[in-house]
Design a protein around this motif. Structure first.
Motif: not given
Length: 299
Positions: A71-87
């Motif tokens: 789960l480590q990399q998929p979770v990190k990818d999801i959080l990065t994508e969401i962070s990008g959406l909020l920027q």
């Protein structure tokens, strides 16, 4: 395992990410600005979600299970994508590759779109422009579907529920060939104007009456229109090889070789040109930049 996305808590994924990075409940709690009991409680919820222990305790901290490592990399990818959406979205005109769709009449195409494209290619060379005809009955639906981004219209046809900005006030001039008998100083009087054959630029191509005729009628005069054309593109060619004169918006009369621009011998009411756009693109930085460029070149 809970497989309903509606039950997923983003904070749980952030906690899992911190636990996988820190391998310590204490350090993960400090990173998340939470208490250790709060992080332990979230870890218990994560175990329920994924039906897996996720971590085992050792003297040196916690060790992730194979499921947790998966789960480590998929979770990190999801959080990065969401962070990008909020920027806030950034826009660089030099590298942007979007397409702007403009609805314009034949007049607005020459008066507004041509200088806009000239400026655009210097500042944003990769942006594409699609020009469509204006259809007043379909404008609202076209905006809602995203078929057009900006429409260049008159204030009378601007839709009330759209954003709008007036670009400029337009006025009329007389256009005739340089060798025309009336192209001499003082020759274009009201009498000579009314006596000449005229060419009318009409959107429909079948009209022999325009704003000039309204102005003449108001003072008890009239003129003879020998030609009505729906496109301005052919009008300069006709004027260069004939004795016809034409009353046209002054922005269309600029930089036409072989032709002379003169003020009409009577007052003719001008018009305004307005840009309208939908809420859909109102806050987008790219389309906002494009609109500002349009406003600048028509100022």
């Amino acid at each position: 395992m809970h497989n309903d996305i509606r039950t997923v808590d983003l904070n749980l994924l952030k906690t899992l990410d911190a636990l996988l990075d820190e391998r310590s409940v204490t350090r993960a709690a400090a990173r998340l600005s939470l208490t250790q009991p709060a992080v332990s409680g979230m870890l218990n919820r994560l175990r329920e979600y994924f039906n897996d222990p996720l971590f085992t305790r050792t003297q040196r901290g916690i060790i992730p299970t194979l499921r947790a490592l998966e789960l480590q990399q998929p979770v990190k990818d999801i959080l990065t994508e969401i962070s990008g959406l909020l920027q806030p979205k950034t826009f660089d005109p030099l590298t942007a590759e979007i397409t702007i769709k403009i609805a314009a009449t034949d007049y607005a195409l020459r008066a507004v779109v041509v200088p806009f494209i000239e400026a655009l290619k210097l500042q944003a060379p990769h942006i594409r422009v699609a020009v469509l005809p204006v259809n007043n009955e379909q404008l609202a639906a076209q905006f809602e579907r995203g078929d057009i981004d900006i429409a260049l219209v008159t204030p009378e046809t601007a839709l009330p529920d759209l954003h709008a900005r007036q670009l400029y006030e337009e006025y009329y001039v007389c256009l005739l060939r340089k060798e025309h008998p009336l192209a001499q100083p003082g020759a274009l009087t009201l009498d000579s104007f009314c006596a000449m054959d005229h060419a009318l630029f009409s959107y429909t191509g079948d009209s022999f009456h325009g704003v000039t005729d309204d102005a003449l009628a108001a003072i008890g005069r009239s003129r003879h229109i020998a030609l009505s054309v729906y496109s301005f593109l052919v009008l300069p060619e006709i004027l260069r090889v004939s004795e016809l004169i034409s009353v046209v918006p002054q922005r269309l009369a600029r930089n036409l070789p072989g032709l002379t621009v003169m003020p009409p011998p009577l007052a003719i009411k001008g018009f305004s040109k307005t840009a309208i756009w939908h809420e859909r693109t109102h806050r987008d930085p790219g389309y906002r930049w494009l609109r500002e460029l349009l406003f600048t070149i028509t100022h």
